[in-house]
Motif scaffolding. Structure first.
Motif, mmCIF file in Angstrom:
data_model
loop_
_atom_site.group_PDB
_atom_site.id
_atom_site.type_symbol
_atom_site.label_atom_id
_atom_site.label_comp_id
_atom_site.label_asym_id
_atom_site.label_seq_id
_atom_site.Cartn_x
_atom_site.Cartn_y
_atom_site.Cartn_z
ATOM 1 N N ARG A 64 0.826 -1.210 0.000
ATOM 2 C CA ARG A 64 0.000 0.000 0.000
ATOM 3 C C ARG A 64 0.859 1.259 0.000
ATOM 4 N NH1 ARG A 64 -5.134 -1.081 3.990
ATOM 5 N NH2 ARG A 64 -6.044 -2.692 2.682
ATOM 6 N N LEU A 65 1.894 1.247 0.810
ATOM 7 C CA LEU A 65 2.771 2.414 0.887
ATOM 8 C C LEU A 65 3.487 2.648 -0.440
ATOM 9 C CD1 LEU A 65 3.752 4.604 2.802
ATOM 10 C CD2 LEU A 65 5.561 3.061 3.546
ATOM 11 N N ALA A 66 3.983 1.581 -1.053
ATOM 12 C CA ALA A 66 4.663 1.704 -2.341
ATOM 13 C C ALA A 66 3.706 2.208 -3.417
ATOM 14 C CB ALA A 66 5.265 0.355 -2.758
ATOM 15 N N MET A 67 2.495 1.683 -3.445
ATOM 16 C CA MET A 67 1.523 2.114 -4.450
ATOM 17 C C MET A 67 1.094 3.563 -4.214
ATOM 18 S SD MET A 67 1.378 -0.427 -6.471
ATOM 19 C CE MET A 67 3.076 -0.699 -5.989
ATOM 20 N N ALA B 295 8.783 6.109 -12.143
ATOM 21 C CA ALA B 295 8.504 6.009 -10.701
ATOM 22 C C ALA B 295 8.983 4.660 -10.165
ATOM 23 C CB ALA B 295 7.014 6.193 -10.440
ATOM 24 N N CYS B 296 8.692 3.586 -10.894
ATOM 25 C CA CYS B 296 9.133 2.255 -10.460
ATOM 26 C C CYS B 296 10.655 2.142 -10.491
ATOM 27 C CB CYS B 296 8.492 1.176 -11.324
ATOM 28 S SG CYS B 296 6.714 1.023 -11.092
ATOM 29 N N ALA B 297 11.266 2.739 -11.499
ATOM 30 C CA ALA B 297 12.725 2.710 -11.589
ATOM 31 C C ALA B 297 13.361 3.469 -10.432
ATOM 32 C CB ALA B 297 13.191 3.305 -12.917
ATOM 33 N N MET B 298 12.722 4.562 -10.022
ATOM 34 C CA MET B 298 13.282 5.385 -8.954
ATOM 35 C C MET B 298 13.328 4.644 -7.619
ATOM 36 S SD MET B 298 12.155 9.156 -7.631
ATOM 37 C CE MET B 298 12.873 10.055 -8.986
ATOM 38 N N ILE B 299 12.319 3.812 -7.338
ATOM 39 C CA ILE B 299 12.281 3.135 -6.032
ATOM 40 C C ILE B 299 12.549 1.641 -6.134
ATOM 41 C CG2 ILE B 299 10.783 4.829 -4.960
ATOM 42 C CD1 ILE B 299 8.442 2.881 -5.400
ATOM 43 N N GLY B 300 12.807 1.134 -7.334
ATOM 44 C CA GLY B 300 13.073 -0.294 -7.532
ATOM 45 C C GLY B 300 14.485 -0.688 -7.139
ATOM 46 N N LEU C 28 11.311 -3.988 -3.220
ATOM 47 C CA LEU C 28 10.609 -4.622 -4.333
ATOM 48 C C LEU C 28 11.304 -4.264 -5.639
ATOM 49 C CD1 LEU C 28 6.989 -3.683 -3.200
ATOM 50 C CD2 LEU C 28 8.105 -5.894 -2.920
ATOM 51 N N THR C 29 11.245 -5.170 -6.594
ATOM 52 C CA THR C 29 11.855 -4.893 -7.891
ATOM 53 C C THR C 29 10.929 -3.997 -8.716
ATOM 54 O OG1 THR C 29 10.830 -6.776 -8.990
ATOM 55 C CG2 THR C 29 12.955 -7.171 -7.892
ATOM 56 N N GLU D 180 9.847 -4.584 -11.660
ATOM 57 C CA GLU D 180 8.823 -5.436 -12.270
ATOM 58 C C GLU D 180 7.700 -5.734 -11.279
ATOM 59 O OE1 GLU D 180 8.505 -9.908 -14.076
ATOM 60 O OE2 GLU D 180 10.307 -8.755 -14.532
ATOM 61 N N THR D 181 8.054 -6.042 -10.054
ATOM 62 C CA THR D 181 7.047 -6.318 -9.028
ATOM 63 C C THR D 181 6.195 -5.090 -8.773
ATOM 64 O OG1 THR D 181 8.464 -7.981 -7.997
ATOM 65 C CG2 THR D 181 6.709 -7.054 -6.631
ATOM 66 N N LEU D 182 6.839 -3.928 -8.691
ATOM 67 C CA LEU D 182 6.088 -2.692 -8.482
ATOM 68 C C LEU D 182 5.096 -2.446 -9.615
ATOM 69 C CD1 LEU D 182 9.053 -0.512 -7.221
ATOM 70 C CD2 LEU D 182 7.018 -1.090 -5.881
ATOM 71 N N ARG D 183 5.532 -2.636 -10.846
ATOM 72 C CA ARG D 183 4.625 -2.447 -11.995
ATOM 73 C C ARG D 183 3.479 -3.447 -11.958
ATOM 74 N NH1 ARG D 183 9.455 -1.614 -14.707
ATOM 75 N NH2 ARG D 183 9.458 -3.750 -15.479
ATOM 76 N N THR D 184 3.785 -4.700 -11.608
ATOM 77 C CA THR D 184 2.738 -5.723 -11.516
ATOM 78 C C THR D 184 1.725 -5.348 -10.450
ATOM 79 O OG1 THR D 184 4.260 -7.450 -12.247
ATOM 80 C CG2 THR D 184 2.288 -8.170 -11.058
ATOM 81 N N TYR D 185 2.194 -4.961 -9.278
ATOM 82 C CA TYR D 185 1.283 -4.537 -8.211
ATOM 83 C C TYR D 185 0.431 -3.359 -8.675
ATOM 84 C CZ TYR D 185 3.729 -7.383 -4.691
ATOM 85 O OH TYR D 185 4.267 -8.409 -3.963
ATOM 86 N N TRP D 186 1.055 -2.385 -9.327
ATOM 87 C CA TRP D 186 0.322 -1.207 -9.797
ATOM 88 C C TRP D 186 -0.793 -1.610 -10.762
ATOM 89 C CZ3 TRP D 186 -0.121 3.686 -8.362
ATOM 90 C CH2 TRP D 186 -0.798 4.563 -9.215
ATOM 91 N N ASN D 187 -0.477 -2.523 -11.660
ATOM 92 C CA ASN D 187 -1.444 -2.921 -12.679
ATOM 93 C C ASN D 187 -2.516 -3.874 -12.173
ATOM 94 O OD1 ASN D 187 -0.355 -1.363 -14.806
ATOM 95 N ND2 ASN D 187 1.266 -2.875 -15.060
#
Length: 133
Positions: free
Chosen positions: A70-73, A95-100, A109-110, A112-119
């Motif tokens: 939740r915090l990452a999203m 955004a994902c690259a900045m915190i990945g 989180l990687t 890719e994981t961040l993008r998957t969670y977002w989507n």
């Protein structure tokens, strides 16, 4: 003994040694026997009580994974907002690259994981969110 219990015991022993305090007789005997057996060719995981059974994890525990997600999203939602609205004006990729894993590694989180969670986690994609339900 479960792996996590063995790891906790070793952490406790390590903290006692680090502080300079005396080990309990039980911990001193455990550690001396384990070290002697390891020196004689024994398996260190087995001797120290941290050998994982099938399906058991022994890696670092990430506590409160839902809260981390939740915090990452929430961070990504704010980062994607236009600058005039208080955001950073970043694309999802940036955004994902900045915190990945290659950036700040802020949430463990990687990209890719961040993008998957977002989507997939539409309910978490808000700049205004709560960590408790």
């Amino acid at each position: 003994m479960a792996v996590r219990e063995g790891q906790d015991r070793l952490r406790k022993i390590g903290r006692v040694i680090e502080s300079g305090a005396a080990l309990s007789t039980e911990d001193r005997e455990f550690l001396s026997i384990a070290l002697i057996r390891i020196a004689d060719g024994g398996n260190s995981d087995t001797e120290l009580g941290v050998k994982a059974k099938r399906g058991e994890r022994k890696g670092k525990i990430i506590k409160d994974t839902v809260k981390v997600r939740r915090l990452a999203m929430g961070w990504i939602a704010v980062a994607k907002m236009p600058e005039k609205e208080g955001g950073l004006g970043l694309s999802l990729e940036d955004a994902c690259a900045m915190i990945g894993e290659w950036g700040l590694q802020a949430f463990g989180l990687t990209e890719e994981t961040l993008r998957t969670y977002w989507n997939t986690a539409g309910a978490y994609r808000a700049a205004d969110f709560k960590l408790r339900e």
